[in-house]
Design a protein around this motif. Structure first.
Motif, PDB file in Angstrom:
ATOM      1  N   PHE A 120      41.337  51.686  42.239  1.00 20.08           N
ATOM      2  CA  PHE A 120      41.682  50.276  42.355  1.00 20.08           C
ATOM      3  C   PHE A 120      41.394  49.833  43.775  1.00 20.08           C
ATOM      4  O   PHE A 120      41.587  50.595  44.724  1.00 20.08           O
ATOM      5  CB  PHE A 120      43.170  50.059  42.055  1.00 20.08           C
ATOM      6  N   HIS A 121      40.933  48.594  43.919  1.00 16.88           N
ATOM      7  CA  HIS A 121      40.693  48.043  45.254  1.00 16.88           C
ATOM      8  C   HIS A 121      41.138  46.591  45.289  1.00 16.88           C
ATOM      9  O   HIS A 121      41.331  45.955  44.257  1.00 16.88           O
ATOM     10  CB  HIS A 121      39.217  48.159  45.651  1.00 16.88           C
ATOM     11  N   LYS A 122      41.310  46.099  46.517  1.00 22.39           N
ATOM     12  CA  LYS A 122      41.633  44.690  46.741  1.00 22.39           C
ATOM     13  C   LYS A 122      40.506  44.068  47.552  1.00 22.39           C
ATOM     14  O   LYS A 122      40.030  44.666  48.507  1.00 22.39           O
ATOM     15  CB  LYS A 122      42.924  44.550  47.556  1.00 22.39           C
ATOM     16  N   HIS A 123      40.119  42.859  47.167  1.00 20.53           N
ATOM     17  CA  HIS A 123      39.083  42.166  47.933  1.00 20.53           C
ATOM     18  C   HIS A 123      39.574  41.811  49.327  1.00 20.53           C
ATOM     19  O   HIS A 123      38.791  41.709  50.262  1.00 20.53           O
ATOM     20  CB  HIS A 123      38.633  40.884  47.217  1.00 20.53           C
ATOM     21  N   SER A 124      40.886  41.646  49.475  1.00 19.63           N
ATOM     22  CA  SER A 124      41.449  41.210  50.751  1.00 19.63           C
ATOM     23  C   SER A 124      41.651  42.350  51.746  1.00 19.63           C
ATOM     24  O   SER A 124      42.147  42.121  52.839  1.00 19.63           O
ATOM     25  CB  SER A 124      42.786  40.508  50.506  1.00 19.63           C
ATOM     26  N   SER A 125      41.304  43.587  51.365  1.00 23.42           N
ATOM     27  CA  SER A 125      41.496  44.712  52.281  1.00 23.42           C
ATOM     28  C   SER A 125      40.442  45.785  52.021  1.00 23.42           C
ATOM     29  O   SER A 125      39.664  45.697  51.072  1.00 23.42           O
ATOM     30  CB  SER A 125      42.887  45.307  52.110  1.00 23.42           C
ATOM     31  N   ILE A 126      40.462  46.795  52.843  1.00 22.71           N
ATOM     32  CA  ILE A 126      39.548  47.925  52.649  1.00 22.71           C
ATOM     33  C   ILE A 126      40.224  49.055  51.873  1.00 22.71           C
ATOM     34  O   ILE A 126      39.628  50.104  51.663  1.00 22.71           O
ATOM     35  CB  ILE A 126      39.045  48.459  54.009  1.00 22.71           C
ATOM     36  N   ASP A 127      41.459  48.831  51.436  1.00 21.34           N
ATOM     37  CA  ASP A 127      42.216  49.866  50.744  1.00 21.34           C
ATOM     38  C   ASP A 127      41.611  50.208  49.390  1.00 21.34           C
ATOM     39  O   ASP A 127      41.092  49.348  48.679  1.00 21.34           O
ATOM     40  CB  ASP A 127      43.663  49.433  50.533  1.00 21.34           C
TER      41      ASP A 127
END
Length: 110
Positions: free
Chosen positions: A71-78
């Motif tokens: 899973f990833h978030k567009h708002s972070s590099i996580d």
């Protein structure tokens, strides 16, 4: 559980103390569970976890390792990477989720 959090190359991981008398994976001691704090429910499947993560702005990432749920978030590099087999979901994976979603999840003894 005892151990030390290690930060290396941008990744936190828990290095557990094998002499502490417990293991998070159930082989030697207490098993851990991931609790969704707003509902108070234990995360017992990836289906339930995915619903929560999507509600928090996470999206499935399909371009990575086929043996992982990611899973990833567009708002972070996580990036959250989980073993495809839920029975291999362990405290390291749980704490990774807790760190990347503060005040939403908690890890406790089963």
């Amino acid at each position: 559980m005892s151990g030390v959090w290690v930060f290396n190359n941008g990744v936190f991981r828990l290095v557990e103390n094998p002499q502490a008398g417990g293991s998070s994976d159930g082989r030697h001691g207490k098993r851990k569970v991931l609790v969704h704090l707003p509902s108070g429910e234990v995360v017992s499947s990836y289906t339930f976890l995915e619903q929560i993560l999507i509600g928090l702005g996470w999206e499935r990432y399909y371009d990575g390792d086929p043996d992982l749920y990611q899973f990833h978030k567009h708002s972070s590099i996580d990036l959250i990477s989980l073993p495809k087999d839920f029975s291999k979901f362990n405290s390291i994976n749980m704490y990774d989720i807790v760190i990347k979603n503060p005040n939403v999840f908690h890890v406790r003894d089963k």
